[in-house]
Write a protein that holds these residues in place. Structure first.
Motif, PDB file in Angstrom:
ATOM      1  N   PRO A  45       0.805  -1.224   0.000  1.00  0.00           N
ATOM      2  CA  PRO A  45       0.000   0.000   0.000  1.00  0.00           C
ATOM      3  C   PRO A  45       0.833   1.267   0.000  1.00  0.00           C
ATOM      4  O   PRO A  45       0.440   2.264  -0.602  1.00  0.00           O
ATOM      5  N   LYS A  70     -12.346   6.494  -4.006  1.00  0.00           N
ATOM      6  CA  LYS A  70     -11.504   5.767  -3.068  1.00  0.00           C
ATOM      7  C   LYS A  70     -12.304   4.693  -2.338  1.00  0.00           C
ATOM      8  O   LYS A  70     -11.803   3.592  -2.085  1.00  0.00           O
ATOM      9  N   ALA A  71     -13.550   5.016  -2.004  1.00  0.00           N
ATOM     10  CA  ALA A  71     -14.399   4.027  -1.345  1.00  0.00           C
ATOM     11  C   ALA A  71     -14.642   2.840  -2.266  1.00  0.00           C
ATOM     12  O   ALA A  71     -14.596   1.681  -1.830  1.00  0.00           O
ATOM     13  N   TRP A  73     -12.688   1.859  -4.704  1.00  0.00           N
ATOM     14  CA  TRP A  73     -11.423   1.134  -4.840  1.00  0.00           C
ATOM     15  C   TRP A  73     -11.179   0.266  -3.619  1.00  0.00           C
ATOM     16  O   TRP A  73     -10.780  -0.893  -3.730  1.00  0.00           O
ATOM     17  N   PHE A  74     -11.455   0.812  -2.428  1.00  0.00           N
ATOM     18  CA  PHE A  74     -11.274   0.047  -1.200  1.00  0.00           C
ATOM     19  C   PHE A  74     -12.172  -1.180  -1.183  1.00  0.00           C
ATOM     20  O   PHE A  74     -11.739  -2.286  -0.822  1.00  0.00           O
ATOM     21  N   GLN A  75     -13.428  -1.010  -1.561  1.00  0.00           N
ATOM     22  CA  GLN A  75     -14.356  -2.132  -1.570  1.00  0.00           C
ATOM     23  C   GLN A  75     -13.934  -3.204  -2.569  1.00  0.00           C
ATOM     24  O   GLN A  75     -14.100  -4.411  -2.328  1.00  0.00           O
ATOM     25  N   GLN A  78     -11.048  -4.998  -0.914  1.00  0.00           N
ATOM     26  CA  GLN A  78     -11.547  -5.782   0.212  1.00  0.00           C
ATOM     27  C   GLN A  78     -12.239  -7.053  -0.262  1.00  0.00           C
ATOM     28  O   GLN A  78     -12.163  -8.098   0.397  1.00  0.00           O
ATOM     29  N   THR A 167     -12.121  -3.792  10.923  1.00  0.00           N
ATOM     30  CA  THR A 167     -12.138  -4.365   9.584  1.00  0.00           C
ATOM     31  C   THR A 167     -13.252  -5.393   9.433  1.00  0.00           C
ATOM     32  O   THR A 167     -13.854  -5.828  10.426  1.00  0.00           O
TER      33      THR A 167
END
Length: 206
Positions: A45, A70-71, A73-75, A78, A167
């Motif tokens: 990261p 960004k949200a 991309w994070f999802q 994940q 998390t």
């Protein structure tokens, strides 16, 4: 710390166990070290951050305008990792259902205490190798407090802007209980206890 293991290693062992079972079914080999696991599942990261942003200030300026991206991309990232790895890892450390449930309850209580303590003291660098799990009890123990009083928001390669680390591995472990509701009650109790002893806290901090 004797009798503890990093939470990341618990997750790693669950992945390796599943990989070994799948490999056995295919008639091949399985396994792998923690370094290979981190490279495959966690990536780099800091390098990803550095490739997109030249400085923390640039990151902060773009944060608001690109929050939705960004949200998303994070999802997406994940979704590449099964959410139940911690649960499976703790189950493997338990001799039965009763022991597993006791570990889950201890995990929730101790995580709430650790979270509030970290929030009050501005503890950063809370990756999953700085969360230690007591094998017998299931309690979470924090280590490595080199980033305190908010320094992690400015000195780490990837600024830590979230005050709480919760998390999907943790929330999945607490299911079928609602992790957010459960922890909220515990954390409120911890805050009340700290406020009742605020004079003692200030003496220690000063």
């Amino acid at each position: 710390m004797e009798g503890t293991v990093p939470v990341l290693h618990v997750i790693h062992d669950a992945v390796m166990s599943m990989g070994a079972k799948a490999a056995k079914a295919r008639g091949g080999g399985g396994g792998g070290g923690i370094d290979g696991f981190k490279e495959k599942y966690l990536g780099t990261p800091a390098a990803m951050f550095a490739s997109e942003y030249k400085s923390v200030d640039q990151y902060m300026k773009k944060l608001g305008s690109a929050a939705d991206a960004k949200a998303a991309w994070f999802q997406k990232v994940q979704a590449q990792v099964r959410p139940d790895l911690l649960r499976q890892g703790v189950a493997a450390l338990s001799v039965g259902a009763e022991a597993y449930l006791a570990k889950r309850a201890a995990f929730a209580h101790s995580l709430a205490v650790l979270t509030i303590a970290g929030y009050v003291l501005g503890i950063g660098d809370r990756h999953l190798e700085n969360f230690m799990l007591e094998r017998e009890s299931g309690r979470v123990v924090g280590i490595d407090f080199g980033h305190a009083f908010g320094t992690a928001t400015s000195t780490l390669p990837v600024p830590e802007l979230m005050a709480v680390r919760l998390t999907q591995q943790m929330t999945c472990f607490l299911r079928p209980l609602d992790g957010c509701v459960l922890l909220k009650g515990f954390m409120a109790h911890v805050l009340r206890a700290l406020r009742a002893r605020k004079a003692d806290m200030m003496r220690v901090l000063e």
